[in-house]
Design a protein around this motif. Structure first.
Motif, PDB file in Angstrom:
ATOM      1  N   PRO A 142      46.021 -32.682   5.596  1.00  0.00           N
ATOM      2  CA  PRO A 142      45.172 -31.623   5.044  1.00  0.00           C
ATOM      3  C   PRO A 142      44.521 -30.744   6.100  1.00  0.00           C
ATOM      4  N   ASN A 143      44.585 -31.119   7.386  1.00  0.00           N
ATOM      5  CA  ASN A 143      43.862 -30.367   8.401  1.00  0.00           C
ATOM      6  C   ASN A 143      44.261 -28.895   8.491  1.00  0.00           C
ATOM      7  N   PRO A 144      45.565 -28.549   8.418  1.00  0.00           N
ATOM      8  CA  PRO A 144      45.900 -27.119   8.413  1.00  0.00           C
ATOM      9  C   PRO A 144      45.297 -26.389   7.212  1.00  0.00           C
ATOM     10  N   VAL A 145      45.247 -27.080   6.088  1.00  0.00           N
ATOM     11  CA  VAL A 145      44.663 -26.491   4.876  1.00  0.00           C
ATOM     12  C   VAL A 145      43.171 -26.245   5.086  1.00  0.00           C
ATOM     13  N   TYR A 146      42.486 -27.234   5.644  1.00  0.00           N
ATOM     14  CA  TYR A 146      41.054 -27.082   5.897  1.00  0.00           C
ATOM     15  C   TYR A 146      40.782 -25.910   6.838  1.00  0.00           C
ATOM     16  N   ARG A 147      41.632 -25.737   7.835  1.00  0.00           N
ATOM     17  CA  ARG A 147      41.413 -24.656   8.800  1.00  0.00           C
ATOM     18  C   ARG A 147      41.515 -23.288   8.136  1.00  0.00           C
ATOM     19  N   VAL A 148      42.493 -23.124   7.261  1.00  0.00           N
ATOM     20  CA  VAL A 148      42.627 -21.845   6.569  1.00  0.00           C
ATOM     21  C   VAL A 148      41.481 -21.648   5.583  1.00  0.00           C
ATOM     22  N   MET A 149      41.072 -22.723   4.929  1.00  0.00           N
ATOM     23  CA  MET A 149      39.917 -22.626   4.022  1.00  0.00           C
ATOM     24  C   MET A 149      38.674 -22.172   4.778  1.00  0.00           C
ATOM     25  N   ASP A 150      38.478 -22.713   5.977  1.00  0.00           N
ATOM     26  CA  ASP A 150      37.330 -22.292   6.786  1.00  0.00           C
ATOM     27  C   ASP A 150      37.433 -20.817   7.150  1.00  0.00           C
TER      28      ASP A 150
END
Length: 209
Positions: A142-150
């Protein structure tokens, strides 16, 4: 689904765009020559479309070192030729009409992704984008997803979001990040050899609207 989510995240290859088979076949022929391995059409399809999940795991099962494969593979890809042979799925046009923030989370490497976005004229569809690397992690992490969400400013305060993609890794990344998942089945269950679950399972984004 209009207004149901506060933001949208999308995969690129196989979800919004695809590449002509002749390009894929040519790349695998050249990669195979360098690796001294003859890729069948089925094997090339499995790796290109990620039909069996982890490509690295699949490569190891075939006795191919993943690091060596990807080094050669990316060396053999021509960004401009790939962009010229990439086409946009008709049902992907809905993204341009979304009023909510939109992010792109793709395994397509930046040197390949950027020419595709420019040639197809879809760069301005996305308010944030990330091309995954070993440093960012790969879906279903999920880390790439979290980065884009941020980057979109929706990482906190309980925003409701959805991630759409064509593979099990996209669905896994969505669920691991606490988002709903849309699986768009571009290749068909028979060719994939299994079904991929999701909160929504469609063959075209048109079915959602």
């Amino acid at each position: 689904m209009d207004g149901e989510y506060d933001f949208w995240l999308l995969d690129l290859d196989g979800t919004l765009v695809d590449v002509e088979w002749s390009y894929t076949r040519d790349v695998f022929d050249r990669v195979g020559e360098r690796l001294e391995y003859k890729f069948t059409d089925r094997e090339a399809d499995i790796l290109w479309s990620g039909l069996t999940g982890s490509r690295d795991r699949q490569l190891r099962q075939w006795g191919i070192d993943p690091d060596e494969f990807w080094t050669v593979f990316h060396d053999e890809e021509d960004p401009m030729v790939r962009a010229e042979q990439t086409y946009l799925h008709d049902d992907a046009a809905f993204v341009a009409d979304l009023e909510e923030p939109v992010g792109l989370v793709t395994h397509c490497q930046e040197f390949l992704c950027e020419p595709v976005l420019d040639r197809l004229g879809i760069r301005d569809w996305f308010d944030a984008r990330l091309c995954c690397t070993p440093e960012t992690g790969w879906k279903p992490d999920p880390n790439p997803v979290y980065r884009v969400m941020d980057d979109l400013g929706v990482g906190e305060n309980g925003h409701a979001g959805v991630l759409a993609g064509d593979g099990a890794g996209d669905v896994g990344a969505a669920w691991n990040a606490g988002l709903d998942a849309i699986h768009v089945e571009r290749v068909g269950h028979e060719r994939r050899g299994r079904c991929v679950r999701g909160d929504y399972r469609v063959e075209s984004f048109d079915e959602l609207f």
